[in-house]
Design a protein around this motif. Sequence first.
Motif, PDB file in Angstrom:
ATOM      1  N   CYS A  49       0.826  -1.208   0.000  1.00  0.00           N
ATOM      2  CA  CYS A  49       0.000   0.000   0.000  1.00  0.00           C
ATOM      3  C   CYS A  49       0.858   1.255   0.000  1.00  0.00           C
ATOM      4  O   CYS A  49       0.632   2.178  -0.773  1.00  0.00           O
ATOM      5  N   THR A  53       1.275   4.186  -2.957  1.00  0.00           N
ATOM      6  CA  THR A  53       0.961   5.563  -2.596  1.00  0.00           C
ATOM      7  C   THR A  53       2.198   6.448  -2.689  1.00  0.00           C
ATOM      8  O   THR A  53       2.137   7.562  -3.195  1.00  0.00           O
ATOM      9  N   GLU A  57       2.796   9.911  -5.002  1.00  0.00           N
ATOM     10  CA  GLU A  57       3.184  11.192  -4.393  1.00  0.00           C
ATOM     11  C   GLU A  57       4.535  11.673  -4.923  1.00  0.00           C
ATOM     12  O   GLU A  57       4.731  12.860  -5.142  1.00  0.00           O
TER      13      GLU A  57
END
Length: 98
Positions: A49, A53, A57
């Motif tokens: 995860c 992510t 970013e």
Amino acid sequence: MLRRTSFLLRKKASEVPREVPEGGLSDGAQWFLTVGVATVIPGFAIFKCFQATGAVEAERGVQQELERSRRLRAAEAAAKEAGGPEAALETVRGGKTV
């Protein structure tokens, strides 16, 4: 010191030997599976995860930095062309005057 160790020795000697069940896994293997599976599976899920992510970013941050760098280069070129810092500030602000 002798008193502490003698207590431990007496306690070990007074324990009743445990019966070993036939078949199945040993205690060590059961603990290894319990701790290992309970650590590895959630850890892997959390890692995946954050990896996804974090990549999104990071890409967004790179794009923002590239855009800022382009605006600064354009501002420097405009300042050299116009001969003053006002043109550079206007370019950096995106054409908006404050």
